[in-house]
Design a protein around this motif. Structure first.
Motif, PDB file in Angstrom:
ATOM      1  N   VAL A   1      36.040  46.106  40.626  1.00 33.70           N
ATOM      2  CA  VAL A   1      35.697  44.749  40.203  1.00 33.70           C
ATOM      3  C   VAL A   1      35.641  44.707  38.684  1.00 33.70           C
TER       4      VAL A   1
ATOM      5  N   LEU B   1      39.268  34.939  44.315  1.00 34.02           N
ATOM      6  CA  LEU B   1      38.947  35.304  42.934  1.00 34.02           C
ATOM      7  C   LEU B   1      40.211  35.545  42.115  1.00 34.02           C
TER       8      LEU B   1
ATOM      9  N   TYR C   1      38.797  38.525  47.670  1.00 36.89           N
ATOM     10  CA  TYR C   1      39.652  38.961  46.567  1.00 36.89           C
ATOM     11  C   TYR C   1      40.782  37.968  46.314  1.00 36.89           C
TER      12      TYR C   1
ATOM     13  N   THR D   1      36.974  34.829  35.363  1.00 38.76           N
ATOM     14  CA  THR D   1      37.086  36.131  34.690  1.00 38.76           C
ATOM     15  C   THR D   1      36.963  37.324  35.631  1.00 38.76           C
ATOM     16  N   THR D   2      36.545  37.110  36.868  1.00 39.69           N
ATOM     17  CA  THR D   2      36.338  38.230  37.794  1.00 39.69           C
ATOM     18  C   THR D   2      37.590  38.462  38.639  1.00 39.69           C
ATOM     19  N   THR D   3      38.002  39.733  38.731  1.00 42.54           N
ATOM     20  CA  THR D   3      39.138  40.101  39.572  1.00 42.54           C
ATOM     21  C   THR D   3      38.776  41.311  40.418  1.00 42.54           C
ATOM     22  N   HIS D   4      39.450  41.426  41.557  1.00 38.29           N
ATOM     23  CA  HIS D   4      39.361  42.598  42.418  1.00 38.29           C
ATOM     24  C   HIS D   4      40.715  43.299  42.420  1.00 38.29           C
TER      25      HIS D   4
ATOM     26  N   ASN E   1      41.943  33.373  38.887  1.00 37.95           N
ATOM     27  CA  ASN E   1      42.249  34.043  37.625  1.00 37.95           C
ATOM     28  C   ASN E   1      43.680  33.757  37.185  1.00 37.95           C
TER      29      ASN E   1
ATOM     30  N   ALA F   1      35.482  42.139  35.085  1.00 34.49           N
ATOM     31  CA  ALA F   1      35.145  40.842  34.509  1.00 34.49           C
ATOM     32  C   ALA F   1      35.669  40.830  33.078  1.00 34.49           C
TER      33      ALA F   1
END
Length: 274
Positions: A188, A8, A5, A205-208, A12, A190
């Motif tokens: 999750v 990612l 996480y 573009t992906t975040t946790h 971002n 996007a």
């Protein structure tokens, strides 16, 4: 849960920091031209925050530093901490351009005590949209307690966990679509865009993210050895959290267009270290 996480989420924020600094939403030009200008977030906070003059403060998850700068302009001796080097580059540039002495430190928030030292600060300040990036609110509260000197103060204004649980894609009703309580595994997402107006196309573009219930937050603060001194729920937030269902007031805060009394959108929590 893996440590992915951080990787990612950092990618971002690193990618979005220059776009945020260039966006009129953050008003960097106003900071450069008007030495008394403060961010809308800190202007909202001031009635509850009170005077910070002479305090040694740290702003956790400070991003590009506009709120950190606003607190420094209000008389505090500020340090800003963030895990995104791109965000800190923008923050340092703004502080230099405005002639404001602020120490910006790159660190994950959970490592803040190692990066900054323990019991150094009179004020720990955390602003809107910070806690959702952290998997454990208890570790966060322990970090805050470790940074504060005895008698030091936590000031947190954050999006309400009830708001975070709402699925903003439903425009005909307020629908619960996400967890209210903290879970071990992240949500999750996007998302190709960001929360400011920009034409930049992003690739990271992906975040946790995680939600934390209000009771979980209060309990974590108490268990960390802090004494709760205030908890105020607000009917506004500083961004358009539910598109199509909100109106903006003259101070830049967003409210529900209909029946704003039915939903808390943000809260301010204050506590002191015993």
């Amino acid at each position: 849960m893996t440590e992915d996480y951080r990787t990612l989420n950092k990618a971002n924020w690193d990618e979005r920091a220059p776009a945020h600094a260039a966006s009129p939403d953050y008003e960097l030009s106003r900071f450069r031209t008007d030495p008394e200008f403060l961010s809308a977030v800190v202007r909202f906070d001031r009635p509850l925050l009170g005077s910070v003059r002479g305090l040694r403060g740290v702003h956790l998850q400070c991003h590009i530093g506009t709120d950190t700068l606003s607190l420094a302009r209000s008389g505090a001796q500020m340090t800003g901490l963030d895990f995104s080097p791109a965000s800190l580059a923008q923050a340092r540039r703004l502080a230099e351009q405005t002639g404001t002495p602020i120490d910006f430190v790159e660190s994950d928030v959970y490592a803040a005590r190692a990066a900054l030292g323990t019991e150094r600060f009179d004020l720990v300040y955390t602003g809107i949209g910070a806690l959702c990036w952290l998997p454990s609110v208890r570790r966060w509260a322990e970090t805050v307690a470790g940074l504060l000197r005895p008698g030091g103060r936590l000031f947190l204004r954050e999006g309400h966990p009830t708001l975070w649980a709402i699925d903003e894609t439903h425009t005909d009703a307020l629908a619960l679509g996400y967890p209210y309580f903290e879970l071990p595994e992240p949500m999750v997402f996007a998302e190709e865009g960001t929360y400011v107006d920009t034409d930049v196309e992003f690739t990271a573009t992906t975040t946790h993210e995680w939600n934390h219930g209000l009771g979980e937050i209060v309990t974590a603060v108490l268990d960390a050895g802090l004494t709760l001194t205030g908890l105020t729920e607000h009917t506004s937030v500083p961004w358009n959290a539910l598109p199509g269902r909100m109106r903006r007031d003259a101070d830049g805060e967003w409210h529900l267009s209909e029946h704003p009394e039915r939903l808390p959108l943000s809260y301010t929590l204050q506590a002191v270290k015993r």
